[in-house]
Design a protein around this motif. Sequence first.
Motif, PDB file in Angstrom:
ATOM      1  N   THR A 264     -11.520   7.952  -3.337  1.00 41.37           N
ATOM      2  CA  THR A 264     -12.693   7.779  -2.484  1.00 41.37           C
ATOM      3  C   THR A 264     -13.497   9.071  -2.402  1.00 41.37           C
ATOM      4  N   ALA A 265     -12.816  10.200  -2.279  1.00 42.34           N
ATOM      5  CA  ALA A 265     -13.504  11.491  -2.222  1.00 42.34           C
ATOM      6  C   ALA A 265     -14.253  11.788  -3.517  1.00 42.34           C
ATOM      7  N   ALA A 266     -13.755  11.247  -4.630  1.00 45.15           N
ATOM      8  CA  ALA A 266     -14.416  11.461  -5.924  1.00 45.15           C
ATOM      9  C   ALA A 266     -15.507  10.433  -6.189  1.00 45.15           C
ATOM     10  N   GLY A 267     -15.752   9.557  -5.239  1.00 42.41           N
ATOM     11  CA  GLY A 267     -16.812   8.565  -5.392  1.00 42.41           C
ATOM     12  C   GLY A 267     -16.405   7.347  -6.195  1.00 42.41           C
ATOM     13  N   ILE A 268     -15.098   7.125  -6.346  1.00 39.68           N
ATOM     14  CA  ILE A 268     -14.597   5.972  -7.097  1.00 39.68           C
ATOM     15  C   ILE A 268     -14.224   4.890  -6.090  1.00 39.68           C
ATOM     16  N   ALA A 269     -14.971   3.799  -6.104  1.00 42.45           N
ATOM     17  CA  ALA A 269     -14.762   2.735  -5.124  1.00 42.45           C
ATOM     18  C   ALA A 269     -13.454   1.988  -5.386  1.00 42.45           C
ATOM     19  N   LEU A 270     -12.777   1.613  -4.318  1.00 38.60           N
ATOM     20  CA  LEU A 270     -11.551   0.841  -4.437  1.00 38.60           C
ATOM     21  C   LEU A 270     -11.879  -0.649  -4.484  1.00 38.60           C
ATOM     22  N   VAL A 271     -11.280  -1.363  -5.414  1.00 40.73           N
ATOM     23  CA  VAL A 271     -11.396  -2.814  -5.475  1.00 40.73           C
ATOM     24  C   VAL A 271     -10.449  -3.444  -4.463  1.00 40.73           C
ATOM     25  N   ALA A 272      -9.279  -2.824  -4.280  1.00 42.20           N
ATOM     26  CA  ALA A 272      -8.320  -3.267  -3.257  1.00 42.20           C
ATOM     27  C   ALA A 272      -7.753  -2.037  -2.583  1.00 42.20           C
ATOM     28  N   GLU A 273      -7.886  -1.975  -1.258  1.00 41.90           N
ATOM     29  CA  GLU A 273      -7.362  -0.863  -0.470  1.00 41.90           C
ATOM     30  C   GLU A 273      -5.832  -0.851  -0.526  1.00 41.90           C
ATOM     31  N   PRO A 274      -5.203   0.284  -0.212  1.00 44.31           N
ATOM     32  CA  PRO A 274      -3.737   0.327  -0.198  1.00 44.31           C
ATOM     33  C   PRO A 274      -3.147  -0.727   0.720  1.00 44.31           C
ATOM     34  N   GLY A 275      -2.100  -1.379   0.251  1.00 42.85           N
ATOM     35  CA  GLY A 275      -1.447  -2.411   1.042  1.00 42.85           C
ATOM     36  C   GLY A 275      -0.428  -3.161   0.212  1.00 42.85           C
ATOM     37  N   ARG A 276       0.200  -4.152   0.830  1.00 42.17           N
ATOM     38  CA  ARG A 276       1.182  -4.968   0.120  1.00 42.17           C
ATOM     39  C   ARG A 276       0.476  -5.784  -0.963  1.00 42.17           C
ATOM     40  N   LEU A 277       1.047  -5.794  -2.153  1.00 43.68           N
ATOM     41  CA  LEU A 277       0.388  -6.444  -3.277  1.00 43.68           C
ATOM     42  C   LEU A 277       0.534  -7.955  -3.263  1.00 43.68           C
ATOM     43  N   ASP A 278       1.478  -8.487  -2.494  1.00 47.49           N
ATOM     44  CA  ASP A 278       1.601  -9.942  -2.444  1.00 47.49           C
ATOM     45  C   ASP A 278       0.379 -10.577  -1.784  1.00 47.49           C
ATOM     46  N   ARG A 279      -0.396  -9.787  -1.042  1.00 51.34           N
ATOM     47  CA  ARG A 279      -1.626 -10.323  -0.452  1.00 51.34           C
ATOM     48  C   ARG A 279      -2.675 -10.611  -1.522  1.00 51.34           C
ATOM     49  N   LEU A 280      -2.475 -10.045  -2.711  1.00 49.13           N
ATOM     50  CA  LEU A 280      -3.392 -10.217  -3.826  1.00 49.13           C
ATOM     51  C   LEU A 280      -2.834 -11.200  -4.854  1.00 49.13           C
ATOM     52  N   ASP A 281      -1.946 -12.070  -4.410  1.00 52.27           N
ATOM     53  CA  ASP A 281      -1.333 -13.068  -5.288  1.00 52.27           C
ATOM     54  C   ASP A 281      -0.610 -12.393  -6.441  1.00 52.27           C
ATOM     55  N   GLN A 282       0.179 -11.372  -6.100  1.00 53.87           N
ATOM     56  CA  GLN A 282       0.915 -10.597  -7.092  1.00 53.87           C
ATOM     57  C   GLN A 282       2.407 -10.836  -6.938  1.00 53.87           C
ATOM     58  N   ALA A 283       3.048 -11.387  -7.962  1.00 55.50           N
ATOM     59  CA  ALA A 283       4.493 -11.573  -7.936  1.00 55.50           C
ATOM     60  C   ALA A 283       5.176 -10.208  -8.000  1.00 55.50           C
ATOM     61  N   GLY A 284       6.317 -10.101  -7.355  1.00 56.58           N
ATOM     62  CA  GLY A 284       7.063  -8.845  -7.376  1.00 56.58           C
ATOM     63  C   GLY A 284       6.749  -7.912  -6.240  1.00 56.58           C
ATOM     64  N   GLY A 285       5.750  -8.274  -5.435  1.00 57.07           N
ATOM     65  CA  GLY A 285       5.433  -7.465  -4.268  1.00 57.07           C
ATOM     66  C   GLY A 285       5.048  -6.037  -4.609  1.00 57.07           C
ATOM     67  N   GLY A 286       5.496  -5.119  -3.767  1.00 56.67           N
ATOM     68  CA  GLY A 286       5.149  -3.724  -3.929  1.00 56.67           C
ATOM     69  C   GLY A 286       3.976  -3.322  -3.057  1.00 56.67           C
ATOM     70  N   TYR A 287       3.700  -2.040  -3.072  1.00 61.43           N
ATOM     71  CA  TYR A 287       2.613  -1.452  -2.284  1.00 61.43           C
ATOM     72  C   TYR A 287       1.686  -0.755  -3.268  1.00 61.43           C
ATOM     73  N   GLY A 288       0.392  -1.069  -3.215  1.00 64.08           N
ATOM     74  CA  GLY A 288      -0.484  -0.482  -4.207  1.00 64.08           C
ATOM     75  C   GLY A 288      -1.954  -0.584  -3.868  1.00 64.08           C
ATOM     76  N   LEU A 289      -2.754  -0.125  -4.809  1.00 66.59           N
ATOM     77  CA  LEU A 289      -4.206  -0.202  -4.708  1.00 66.59           C
ATOM     78  C   LEU A 289      -4.770  -0.534  -6.078  1.00 66.59           C
ATOM     79  N   ARG A 290      -6.050  -0.889  -6.108  1.00 66.42           N
ATOM     80  CA  ARG A 290      -6.726  -1.194  -7.356  1.00 66.42           C
ATOM     81  C   ARG A 290      -8.124  -0.587  -7.355  1.00 66.42           C
ATOM     82  N   PHE A 291      -8.551  -0.167  -8.538  1.00 67.71           N
ATOM     83  CA  PHE A 291      -9.906   0.356  -8.721  1.00 67.71           C
ATOM     84  C   PHE A 291     -10.331   0.069 -10.154  1.00 67.71           C
ATOM     85  N   ALA A 292     -11.607   0.270 -10.441  1.00 68.80           N
ATOM     86  CA  ALA A 292     -12.124   0.001 -11.777  1.00 68.80           C
ATOM     87  C   ALA A 292     -12.426   1.310 -12.494  1.00 68.80           C
ATOM     88  N   ASP A 293     -12.157   1.340 -13.794  1.00 71.01           N
ATOM     89  CA  ASP A 293     -12.516   2.517 -14.591  1.00 71.01           C
ATOM     90  C   ASP A 293     -13.981   2.396 -15.029  1.00 71.01           C
TER      91      ASP A 293
END
Length: 308
Positions: free
Chosen positions: A87-116
Amino acid sequence: MNEPAARLRSLRSVALRTPDARQAAEFYEHVWGLDTVESDGGAAWLRGTGQEHHILELREAERNALGKIAFSVGTPREVDEAARRLTAAGIALVAEPGRLDRLDQAGGGYGLRFADPENRLVELSAEVEAVVPGDACGREAAPRKLAHVVLNTVDIDAACEFYTTVLGMRISDWSEHQMAFLRCNTDHHVIAFNQAEWTSVNHVAYEMPSIDHFMRGIGRLRHQGVTPLWGPGRHGPGNNTFSYFADPAGLVCEYTSEVEQVEEDAWLCRVWRRVPELSDLWGTAGPPSKDVRSHMAGIPDAGRWWEK
């Protein structure tokens, strides 16, 4: 950025979008050698014999495309810190940090997503669910892990700048100024970029535990009527064995083994000439054919599917 957003530990998985995810899942399980750990409607998650919950995710889409690339980091705190730095570098997050199962992701985990910069979705994750390890060194010719993903790019210098500056990756070698091989651990490369006319997936490589597993895997595919597009052989950059195939949708998948291991303090980046004797050190495969190059070119992928 003054320092990378995170310390990447490994390439965790790749997600592919394809017009017939069910047919693709059948190929990767019953022919390629992966195991389905979960499926849900138009999506499937498949694993190798290694520690990762899954190394391949398949989802239904109108055309072939990259879904995302997932890298592992050490802890949820590192995910949170990566969000701050991105965020400080001006790179927008597609998904904020959080549990990945909220994003319909099998295997769970904690993560974030952004675009290159070319609109590929990148995921950083920690604490993904454990699985019972397979017998990686057993008789079965099954992939152990995801070895690398090669991506076609319209600007190889910009791609390398982003992945080295933002994600802290290192360039191991160049194939002239046509391909760059990037690492995040001791494996020679987990990502490579190929200069091309458009952005797309070039191929996805799966690591076999040994050269014997590699050859027996090729044999199993031959018995299924699936013959190599190119290979078997051994590449110069990375010193890994290779044999390339096409899945039912035409996406290129590779069996590989014996990927070169990098001693960080002693490694020197080299520039390899693009000649047959360096592309295949064995001399068994010859140069890639027009058909191979056409498959590896893929179709233009504008990314940003999550906004559609």
